[in-house]
Write a protein that holds these residues in place. Structure first.
Motif, PDB file in Angstrom:
ATOM      1  N   GLY A 230      29.125  62.381 -88.467  1.00  0.00           N
ATOM      2  CA  GLY A 230      29.667  61.785 -89.679  1.00  0.00           C
ATOM      3  C   GLY A 230      31.179  61.796 -89.787  1.00  0.00           C
ATOM      4  O   GLY A 230      31.726  61.382 -90.814  1.00  0.00           O
ATOM      5  N   LYS A 569      32.399  61.228 -95.328  1.00  0.00           N
ATOM      6  CA  LYS A 569      30.947  61.152 -95.281  1.00  0.00           C
ATOM      7  C   LYS A 569      30.284  61.800 -96.492  1.00  0.00           C
ATOM      8  O   LYS A 569      29.358  61.251 -97.078  1.00  0.00           O
ATOM      9  CB  LYS A 569      30.428  61.793 -93.998  1.00  0.00           C
ATOM     10  N   TYR A 570      30.766  62.971 -96.896  1.00  0.00           N
ATOM     11  CA  TYR A 570      30.071  63.667 -97.982  1.00  0.00           C
ATOM     12  C   TYR A 570      30.227  62.916 -99.303  1.00  0.00           C
ATOM     13  O   TYR A 570      29.353  62.965-100.169  1.00  0.00           O
ATOM     14  CB  TYR A 570      30.552  65.112 -98.072  1.00  0.00           C
ATOM     15  N   ASP A 573      27.858  59.763 -99.016  1.00  0.00           N
ATOM     16  CA  ASP A 573      26.461  60.146 -99.283  1.00  0.00           C
ATOM     17  C   ASP A 573      26.222  60.326-100.781  1.00  0.00           C
ATOM     18  O   ASP A 573      25.158  59.987-101.303  1.00  0.00           O
ATOM     19  CB  ASP A 573      26.138  61.459 -98.562  1.00  0.00           C
ATOM     20  N   GLU A 574      27.215  60.838-101.497  1.00  0.00           N
ATOM     21  CA  GLU A 574      27.086  61.082-102.929  1.00  0.00           C
ATOM     22  C   GLU A 574      26.972  59.778-103.711  1.00  0.00           C
ATOM     23  O   GLU A 574      26.167  59.673-104.654  1.00  0.00           O
ATOM     24  CB  GLU A 574      28.294  61.872-103.430  1.00  0.00           C
ATOM     25  N   LYS A 576      26.267  56.685-102.496  1.00  0.00           N
ATOM     26  CA  LYS A 576      25.463  55.645-101.853  1.00  0.00           C
ATOM     27  C   LYS A 576      24.423  55.066-102.805  1.00  0.00           C
ATOM     28  O   LYS A 576      24.215  53.852-102.865  1.00  0.00           O
ATOM     29  CB  LYS A 576      24.781  56.226-100.615  1.00  0.00           C
ATOM     30  N   SER A 577      23.787  55.923-103.573  1.00  0.00           N
ATOM     31  CA  SER A 577      22.732  55.454-104.484  1.00  0.00           C
ATOM     32  C   SER A 577      23.271  55.074-105.864  1.00  0.00           C
ATOM     33  O   SER A 577      22.539  54.535-106.686  1.00  0.00           O
ATOM     34  CB  SER A 577      21.661  56.548-104.643  1.00  0.00           C
TER      35      SER A 577
END
Length: 608
Positions: A230, A569-570, A573-574, A576-577
């Motif tokens: 990542g 990346k972190y 990921d948080e 993304k949705s």
């Protein structure tokens, strides 16, 4: 060179091949001597090759080992090259040799690690450690809890566990003594941080400040094995613009060996040290920001002569005395050598003949107080590879065994004592800064909230230590003047030489540990806001050399995350949705930056 400790009295079969390289590291190798040689004979032999540049002032390691001279290095390297075969100049050959070396080191860790894990059972009836014990006058009444007997009454280690630990430790260090690291494995000076996940973003903030303050030393960011996939953009673009690069454990260790270990947390720092390409390095936690130019730090004393500089924690040491028996380190309970941080005043000035309730770590052979804070560490790997590799062993086995043994429930239990333990085991020289940890923070309804540990300039601190050494030597030059003084306290020693002076010792590092400058939890918790209004969490900018760390970091966060939209990346990921949440996230960052910008001059003026 892994120097076998002088404490061994037995005659051993010494196989000696000294391989010391310009930027490399050295260990004992078998096959040089066919006859047996005692430790005493070996030490006399080594004495002929003492480094003429060694620092003459008192060392934090009273049995500091000396390094052989350069003329022995070159001949030894020639012998090594012939024995290993091939040309030193071949990158492929060197890379293979280096990986073979570390493959062997990690195989030794596999083979000689203690089995099982501690049950972390503490003797509820006898253990007196009901909290951390400090070094200030109000803590003196609790120092009896740190005696040999009382520290030994806490973490329970059974006879079976002791035998397991002692046998494993002896086997690992004995096998380590036979290894020779290939020439040229480490070169030059630099700074190392551990990245991955949120720590990549935090590392970027630190690197940005380092560059803004004019430090030009190369920087490497270690990426943990489970974070590699990542971090490609961070490594190839984001930090490359700041003249920094990523390093990986696979750079020095075969992939099949990496797969045998499950590294976590504190263990990554030991891995970062050995994976780094630098001979001299400053290891920084990703939330620890230097606020001074660092270009000359590796040329300054006491680092230049000792090769290891450490910084203090708030608390006194609570290591279980059984560790010294596990490691085979003799502790002389009849010989006190210091009083907390004061290792200069004659012992007779503050010690009664009965020596009742003396803190255990004031005795000869132990690691000195106070405990170590490893948010920053300077190490020369040609002088201290032995230290580094033993610390690696302690860290790999830390969660199961050594972290509880070293700290016994003390605050910050983790890797913090592993490096000083390694140096102490090998009698290698080091210096631990005497200036106490500072704190910055702000007041709120619940009381004062400390947000950062402040660590001080090791060069200025050491200069004070040298002045104290000379002054105390003059004061007690006549043996008859060494008499018990009821008015003596460690605090008086500290105030006189390190605190009560015309000029403060500079803060060198701001360790922003709670809260970190991680914008995600700050936004989620709506942190640093009181009664609906933003507050400054750093309130003494004078102490920080007028470096407004909040303003600078939020300026960088706004530009990086909300204007350039650089992805970490972190964070990806948080959000993304929930892409809309990123707007709220950036509003928090932007609003806080505007507040800090508007109050910047006021904060500077208030600190004058």
């Amino acid at each position: 060179m892994v120097l076998l400790r002088r404490r061994f009295s037995r005659v051993f079969k010494l196989a000696l091949l000294l391989s010391i390289v310009g930027a490399g590291l050295f260990f004992f190798n078998s096959g040089q001597y066919s006859e047996s040689i005692s430790v005493k004979d070996y030490k006399e032999y080594l004495q002929n090759y003492i480094n003429s540049n060694s620092d003459p002032t008192p060392s934090s390691s009273p049995n500091a080992a000396k390094q052989p001279a350069a003329n022995l290095k070159d001949e030894s390297n020639k012998n090594n090259n012939k024995k290993n075969g091939g040309s030193v100049g071949s990158p492929k050959t060197h890379d293979e040799k280096m990986k073979a070396f570390f493959n062997t080191v990690f195989q030794h860790i596999i083979d000689y690690s203690p089995k099982g894990k501690t049950k972390k059972i503490y003797n509820k009836e006898k253990c007196l450690l009901d909290g951390d014990v400090g070094s200030r006058p109000e803590n003196y009444k609790d120092w009896y809890k740190l005696s040999y007997k009382n520290l030994g009454n806490c973490l329970e280690v059974s006879d079976t566990e002791f035998t397991n630990l002692k046998t494993s430790h002896a086997s690992f260090t004995e096998n380590l003594n036979k290894l020779v690291l290939p020439k040229g494995t480490y070169k030059g000076d630099g700074i190392v941080l551990v990245g991955g996940g949120k720590f990549s973003l935090l590392s970027y903030l630190v690197i940005k400040t380092i560059r803004n303050l004019g430090t030009t030393l190369p920087i490497e960011v270690f990426i943990p094995p489970n974070e590699v996939e990542g971090e490609s953009e961070f490594c190839s673009q984001t930090i490359s613009d700041l003249d920094a690069k990523c390093i990986y454990i696979s750079d020095i260790l075969p992939k099949d060996m990496v797969s045998k270990f499950e590294f976590k947390g504190y263990q990554f720092k030991s891995l970062a040290i050995i994976a780094s390409s630098f001979e001299n390095l400053l290891l920084l936690d990703a939330d620890n920001t230097p606020i001074k130019n660092l270009n000359t730090i590796f040329k300054q004393e006491p680092y230049a002569s000792r090769g290891l500089v450490l910084w203090p924690d708030f608390w006194r040491r609570t290591t279980q005395p059984i560790y010294y028996k596990i490691a085979g380190i003799p502790v002389n309970l009849q010989k006190r050598v210091r009083n907390d941080i004061d290792d200069l005043t004659p012992v007779g000035v503050y010690t009664k003949p009965d020596m009742v309730d003396i803190p255990f770590h004031d005795f000869e052979g132990t690691m000195p107080d106070v405990s170590t804070e490893s948010g920053q560490l300077m190490v020369n790997k040609s002088k201290h590879l032995a230290t580094v590799l033993l610390a690696l062993y302690y860290n790999v086995n830390g969660p199961n065994w050594y972290y509880p043994i070293f700290s016994q429930k003390a605050a910050g239990e983790g890797d913090k004592e592993t490096f000083i333990a390694g140096a102490n085991f090998y009698d290698l020289p080091y210096y631990q800064v005497k200036s106490k940890v500072g704190v910055d923070g702000y007041h709120r309804k619940e009381g004062f909230r400390g947000v950062a540990m402040l660590q001080h300039d090791f060069v200025q601190d050491y200069n004070r230590y040298k002045l104290a050494s000379a002054d105390i030597a003059r004061e007690y030059s006549n043996p008859s003047s060494v008499v018990f003084d009821k008015s003596y306290t460690v605090q008086k020693f500290y105030d006189k030489y390190f605190d009560n002076t015309d000029e403060d010792i500079d803060v060198m590092f701001i360790h922003s540990n709670l809260p970190k400058f991680d914008p995600l939890p700050l936004w989620k918790d709506n942190d640093l806001i009181e009664d609906g209004k933003p507050v400054r969490s750093y309130t003494n900018l004078r102490k920080l050399g007028y470096h407004d760390i909040e303003y600078e970091n939020f300026k960088t966060l706004k530009e990086l995350l909300c204007e350039k939209n650089v992805d970490f990346k972190y964070l990806a990921d948080e959000f993304k949705s929930n892409p809309q949440a990123r707007m709220s996230f950036c509003k928090y960052i932007t609003d806080r930056y505007k507040y800090l910008e508007e109050t910047h001059q006021e904060a500077l003026s208030a600190s004058e």
